[in-house]
Design a protein around this motif. Structure first.
Motif, PDB file in Angstrom:
ATOM      1  N   THR B 133       0.840  -1.262  -0.164  1.00 40.49           N
ATOM      2  CA  THR B 133       0.141  -0.149  -0.062  1.00 40.49           C
ATOM      3  C   THR B 133       0.886   1.370  -0.170  1.00 40.49           C
ATOM      4  O   THR B 133       2.229   1.171   0.361  1.00 40.49           O
ATOM      5  CB  THR B 133      -0.884   0.158   0.965  1.00 40.49           C
ATOM      6  N   ILE B 134       0.413   2.322  -0.524  1.00 37.57           N
ATOM      7  CA  ILE B 134       1.021   3.562  -0.399  1.00 37.57           C
ATOM      8  C   ILE B 134       1.762   3.808   1.062  1.00 37.57           C
ATOM      9  O   ILE B 134       2.898   4.302   1.392  1.00 37.57           O
ATOM     10  CB  ILE B 134       0.283   4.939  -0.954  1.00 37.57           C
ATOM     11  N   ARG B 139       6.097   4.307   4.740  1.00 38.58           N
ATOM     12  CA  ARG B 139       6.961   3.942   6.094  1.00 38.58           C
ATOM     13  C   ARG B 139       8.383   3.331   5.372  1.00 38.58           C
ATOM     14  O   ARG B 139       9.286   3.884   6.146  1.00 38.58           O
ATOM     15  CB  ARG B 139       6.156   2.771   6.684  1.00 38.58           C
ATOM     16  N   ARG B 140       8.305   2.650   4.369  1.00 37.20           N
ATOM     17  CA  ARG B 140       9.689   2.234   3.967  1.00 37.20           C
ATOM     18  C   ARG B 140      10.538   3.348   3.291  1.00 37.20           C
ATOM     19  O   ARG B 140      11.849   3.491   3.677  1.00 37.20           O
ATOM     20  CB  ARG B 140       9.813   1.324   2.629  1.00 37.20           C
ATOM     21  N   GLU B 141       9.917   4.489   2.779  1.00 35.70           N
ATOM     22  CA  GLU B 141      10.601   5.645   2.084  1.00 35.70           C
ATOM     23  C   GLU B 141       9.795   6.999   2.247  1.00 35.70           C
ATOM     24  O   GLU B 141       9.086   7.224   1.559  1.00 35.70           O
ATOM     25  CB  GLU B 141      10.690   5.433   0.708  1.00 35.70           C
ATOM     26  N   VAL B 148       2.367   9.917  -6.080  1.00 33.98           N
ATOM     27  CA  VAL B 148       2.368   8.068  -6.490  1.00 33.98           C
ATOM     28  C   VAL B 148       1.398   7.387  -6.193  1.00 33.98           C
ATOM     29  O   VAL B 148       0.924   7.361  -4.897  1.00 33.98           O
ATOM     30  CB  VAL B 148       3.776   7.811  -5.797  1.00 33.98           C
ATOM     31  N   ARG B 149       1.062   6.483  -6.909  1.00 32.50           N
ATOM     32  CA  ARG B 149      -0.439   5.950  -6.877  1.00 32.50           C
ATOM     33  C   ARG B 149      -0.077   4.395  -6.484  1.00 32.50           C
ATOM     34  O   ARG B 149      -1.306   3.729  -5.944  1.00 32.50           O
ATOM     35  CB  ARG B 149      -1.067   5.920  -8.197  1.00 32.50           C
ATOM     36  N   GLY B 150       0.886   3.720  -6.812  1.00 33.04           N
ATOM     37  CA  GLY B 150       1.164   2.263  -6.540  1.00 33.04           C
ATOM     38  C   GLY B 150       2.606   2.037  -6.058  1.00 33.04           C
ATOM     39  O   GLY B 150       3.448   2.644  -6.535  1.00 33.04           O
ATOM     40  N   ALA B 151       2.772   0.863  -5.426  1.00 40.30           N
ATOM     41  CA  ALA B 151       4.080   0.845  -4.873  1.00 40.30           C
ATOM     42  C   ALA B 151       4.568  -0.896  -4.748  1.00 40.30           C
ATOM     43  O   ALA B 151       3.437  -1.813  -4.586  1.00 40.30           O
ATOM     44  CB  ALA B 151       4.480   1.307  -3.575  1.00 40.30           C
TER      45      ALA B 151
END
Lengths: 418, 418
Positions: B133-134, B139-141, B148-151
């Motif tokens: 999820t975004i 949290r990671r970055e 930004v819509r997806g990761a």
């Protein structure tokens, strides 16, 4: 150090602190007036001169200035043609003066409205400019972007190559029998009986002189912080320019500047280079950001991005040019946006700083005014303009004495520690 | 030139043409296998090695490749950890391997749809990755852009510093008792009785050797144009990377890559530098454009603009970093997007080129494969993977002999003019 001097042994007529375009122009004109001159700079021309694009643009800069500044800038521009001709003859090399005129653009409707306000200002001050249709603008500049909404032509705003000017000045000053450029940093001024009598460099060497001109850009302020009786309220404002190399058919024919969604941007093109790795290419300079930042000489990626975005909105062919340099330097800004030029209350101490965005434009006039003050030959300042009283008022407006000096610290009379 | 050789006087076991990361990796592994080696390169490491960001990204590059390439790239990545450990021990310096994993992003909905296709491909090939999820991605970055819509998270895609790797390789090759790096350009190969027996440099000196490895990037093609019996269909495809310096708190923690309105972009961050002018700062590398252009080493302003635009869409803090370098270099591309690695039909001639966007990733594996072919010790190629047959098929897919050689020109048998 003191190779040939008309002054007593070891003492020059003049020490100039700072070998940028302002300091070297003062030095050259002082040499021509018969003085002996030492210029101190650890890296002459590596300050804001190195970043400057070289627009000679009193009219298209008018939006940003007040009346006193506009008259000063018009007088400064009028000095450039004779100054460039003299300098080219003396140095035996070109200075890249390009009398191309300036095309000034509005990207969207709001930008066009602002552009028209500047044109109205020109009308009130008798500065030549005219609004163009987009078709007329495209005839002048076929590379114009498709989305540009408004245009004007300013025939008197030209450009010069500041690095070429600086190289020519260095040549004439360093080669002069009474001149020297010493690659040392001045760390403090030498004071004696309330006079400034020269400067001390970072090796401890004393450079004594009858007069001292401080032309060290924003660094003039820390250098003069310990001198009582003078206020030098200049602060560093970082600007970034980009240098590109373009095929001549993809280089603009004129100085192009504009507002893009409220942001000013300009593109200055040079004639094709005749030698070097970019022979046959035209240098383009895109500028300039303004940031209240220390002079860290770092080119922020956001500034590079913004300059490219706005410049390519006006001239899309910029995409094809090679980016060769991003050059951040801090300019000396003042509280009233006017420079500090001429004598101070302190005997022997003269200033030539605080030019902010107009150091190239005002270098010839600054040199004349400073040297007239040094030699007390005010008649030499023969201001060629349709409005001399206004120009004289503008010159008075650059008097360094307009800022009240700090009160001397009672613990340290004359700046000397007890 | 031939300081210490196990071969007859003046003749090396191996000449390597090209001292980029591929050529030096081959040279180092050949030295370790007991061979004597001369590397010819007028400016070692100044080709595409100099521009490369150093992503070790078989998974996140998978979108661009076919199955054979994916298996090759996974095998290449698996070689990196032992290679880096060996090299750091041998050279006594770090190579900047950062096992950070990769965050891969989709900027808009179409980009996210493409990202999911790549994740599905990972699933089919057993490559670890997971959609985030975004909120999880942020949290990671924490520096992630707002739009930004997806990761997705790809734990096995890391990065290395190609310039640090190259410096370490240079040290171990140049310092080796059987090694030499000669700063000369090879202008042609030496042929005798149908064999390649070394190379001739631009001063006319002959460098004779039992075997010759051509690892000259795209320039391998013109060098080998006159050698009958071998086809080297590599062509230059220019890529541009940008180097920035950022405060550590404004540098991403992982490799960040993404699609921004269909355009791929990546940002590789290094650990903070411990010395030099940027001590305490993190280098960021943004890449990369691809242009079918000659290797003119010019950084087009449009490419710089596009990279900054897309990278700051993913990581807006890039605006605050200092842009210090724009580095255009041409990579060697091949018709089937697979490199040319190993022996050719011509006795004595081996190739290690055509790696296009994967030269850093594949350098260790390429060196192993070439040296195994030189020493006929194929057992040494112990491919650590869950799918050895697929890797062996991928290695076979890099056989240079897959391209039919040009017919010899009847007018010039063996390449010698009549």
């Amino acid at each position: 150090m003191d190779r040939h001097s008309s002054a007593p042994h070891g003492v020059r007529d003049l020490v100039v602190v700072g070998g940028g375009i302002i300091g070297l122009a003062v030095a050259w004109r002082a040499l021509e007036a018969g003085l002996s001159v030492t210029v101190l700079d650890p890296d002459p021309g590596d300050g804001s001169t190195h970043a400057a694009a070289g627009m000679l643009a009193p009219a298209t800069e008018a939006e940003f200035t007040e009346d006193a500044a506009l008259h000063l800038h018009l007088a400064g521009a009028a000095r450039w043609l004779p100054f460039a001709a003299d300098l080219e003859a003396a140095a035996g090399r070109g200075v890249g003066l390009r009398e191309s005129g300036t095309l000034t653009l509005g990207y969207d409707e709001t930008d066009v409205a602002l552009l028209r306000r500047v044109l109205a200002l020109h009308g009130r001050h008798g500065v030549a400019s005219e609004e163009l249709t987009i078709a007329e603008a495209r005839r002048r500049e076929p590379l114009l972007g498709q989305r540009v909404r408004g245009a004007a032509w300013v025939p008197g705003d030209h450009a010069v190559d500041p690095r070429a000017v600086h190289a020519a000045l260095w040549r004439v000053v360093a080669a002069h029998s009474r001149g020297a450029v010493v690659p040392r940093a001045a760390v403090r001024l030498e004071q004696q009986d309330g006079r400034v009598v020269g400067a001390v460099d970072d090796t401890g060497d004393r450079h004594r002189a009858g007069s001292t001109v401080v032309a060290a850009g924003w660094a003039s302020a820390p250098l003069l912080a310990e001198v009582p009786g003078v206020a030098v309220p200049v602060r560093p404002v970082k600007g970034l320019t980009l240098r590109l190399q373009a095929d001549p058919e993809l280089a603009p024919r004129h100085v192009v500047r504009g507002l893009v969604q409220g942001r000013p941007v300009y593109v200055v093109g040079r004639e094709p280079a005749t030698e070097g790795p970019w022979a046959g290419h035209c240098e383009l300079v895109i500028g300039a950001t303004s940031e209240e930042n220390p002079d860290d000489r770092r080119a922020p990626a956001g500034g590079v991005f913004a300059l490219l975005r706005d410049a390519r909105a006006l001239l899309p062919a910029i995409d094809e040019a090679a980016l060769v340099e991003a050059t951040p330097r801090a300019r000396p800004s003042t509280p009233d946006n006017l420079p500090l030029v001429g004598a101070t209350h302190v005997p022997g101490l003269h200033l030539a700083t605080g030019h902010y965005r107009n150091g190239i434009l005002l270098a010839p006039l600054t040199a004349e005014v400073v040297v007239a003050g040094l030699t007390r030959s005010w008649f030499a300042v023969d201001v060629a303009t349709t409005d001399p009283p206004a120009v004289l008022a503008a010159l008075r407006a650059t008097d360094p004495r307009r800022f009240p000096p700090r009160a001397p610290d009672p613990r340290t009379p004359d700046g000397a520690p007890r």
